[in-house]
Design an enzyme around this catalytic site. Structure first.
Site, PDB file in Angstrom:
ATOM      1  N   ILE A   1       0.812  -1.208   0.000  1.00 12.59           N
ATOM      2  CA  ILE A   1       0.000   0.000   0.000  1.00 12.59           C
ATOM      3  C   ILE A   1       0.851   1.268   0.000  1.00 12.59           C
ATOM      4  CG2 ILE A   1      -1.642   1.338   1.397  1.00 12.59           C
ATOM      5  CD1 ILE A   1      -2.965  -1.323   2.118  1.00 12.59           C
ATOM      6  N   GLU A   2       1.964   1.242   0.706  1.00 11.70           N
ATOM      7  CA  GLU A   2       2.790   2.452   0.790  1.00 11.70           C
ATOM      8  C   GLU A   2       3.517   2.763  -0.516  1.00 11.70           C
ATOM      9  OE1 GLU A   2       2.926   4.685   3.003  1.00 11.70           O
ATOM     10  OE2 GLU A   2       1.863   3.744   4.672  1.00 11.70           O
ATOM     11  N   THR A   3       4.180   1.768  -1.094  1.00 11.73           N
ATOM     12  CA  THR A   3       5.017   2.051  -2.277  1.00 11.73           C
ATOM     13  C   THR A   3       4.897   1.001  -3.387  1.00 11.73           C
ATOM     14  OG1 THR A   3       6.914   0.927  -1.259  1.00 11.73           O
ATOM     15  CG2 THR A   3       6.725   3.307  -0.914  1.00 11.73           C
TER      16      THR A   3
END
Length: 282
Positions: free
Chosen positions: A122-124
């Site tokens: 989800i972050e990167t």
């Protein structure tokens, strides 16, 4: 009929305030720079070190980020594609490719490896999109151009100075999000200083390194209350990572998807959670 000169002025105004302000910092921010310099001097930096960074031609402001927000992203939407077959398969492959390291981190910190994978997705998107902004400039913009995050950004900028000095790294070379987060785990500078750890024992904490990122995420969650078999504490630990309920739901949904058989994935792709998720059980 609208005066042509007025139109030109309006266009120039819009151009200036939608693009980075390059070069020397506007004199209107002189007092704020002086205050920031005083704080940096008090923490042990020399005037020469400070001046060298602020006089760098790469220093610029990004007025366009002031109205941005990272909250409420459509994690379950088609564009983000979190629970699509392709996304889940990539997560499972990433987990398998790094299983030995992830199991070691899971054993050390007690944080499920699938949760770590979900955060990285989800972050990167597994290090594909770590951000393009020099975070020094992002934080400087939020510090100088008065907004509700100015005080927070100033503290983060001072932290970034220290991180760069300790790593012997050019602060303007560290790229990340418009909000000042960096690395595949997307830590802000203060989180790096408090929770980032050297997962591969090479003497350097590098959040662009998978092992360090795995261990740092696990350490962060553990420090914020993660506890095996305690759904409420685990929910709060992930919420501390990103203060957004949809984000937390997305993390637990994706983590579960990595362990669910393919016959159930279609049903899962349409599932959302209305409250605290149940225990994450392997």
């Amino acid at each position: 009929m609208i005066n042509t000169q007025i139109v030109i002025v309006i266009i120039m105004f819009l151009f200036v305030f939608s693009c980075p302000v390059r070069g020397e910092i506007d004199p209107q921010y002189k007092d704020q720079i002086n205050i920031l310099t005083t704080k940096l001097l008090a923490t042990g930096f020399s005037e020469e070190e400070i001046q060298r960074i602020f006089s760098d031609e790469r220093v610029m402001l990004y007025p366009q980020i002031l109205e941005r927000s990272g909250k409420g992203l459509p994690y379950f939407g088609k564009k983000f594609g979190l629970l699509t077959k392709k996304s889940i398969e990539r997560g499972r492959k990433f987990l398998n490719d790094n299983k030995e390291t992830l199991v070691r981190v899971e054993t050390t910190y007690g944080v499920d490896k699938e949760i770590i994978i979900a955060i990285l997705r989800i972050e990167t998107n597994f290090n594909r999109y770590v951000g393009k902004y020099p975070i020094f400039n992002s934080l400087l913009t939020l510090t100088l151009m008065e907004n509700k995050r100015s005080s927070w950004a100033e503290n983060e900028l001072i932290e970034l100075f220290w991180i760069s000095k300790n790593l012997n790294k050019d602060p303007l070379s560290i790229k990340g999000s418009w909000a000042g987060a960096f690395g595949m785990a997307q830590f802000i500078p203060s989180s790096y200083r408090k929770y980032a750890v050297d997962g591969n024992n090479d003497g350097t904490i590098d959040l662009f390194d998978f092992t360090d990122a795995f261990a740092s995420i696990a350490n962060y969650l553990k420090a914020h209350g993660w506890e095996n078999g305690n759904p409420e504490k685990n929910w709060q630990a992930v919420y501390a990572y990103n203060h957004c309920e949809e984000y937390v739901k997305a993390i637990f949904s994706y983590a579960r998807s990595l362990t669910i058989k393919s016959t159930n994935r279609k049903r899962l792709s349409h599932q959302t959670f209305s409250g605290t998720p149940g225990p994450f059980v392997l």
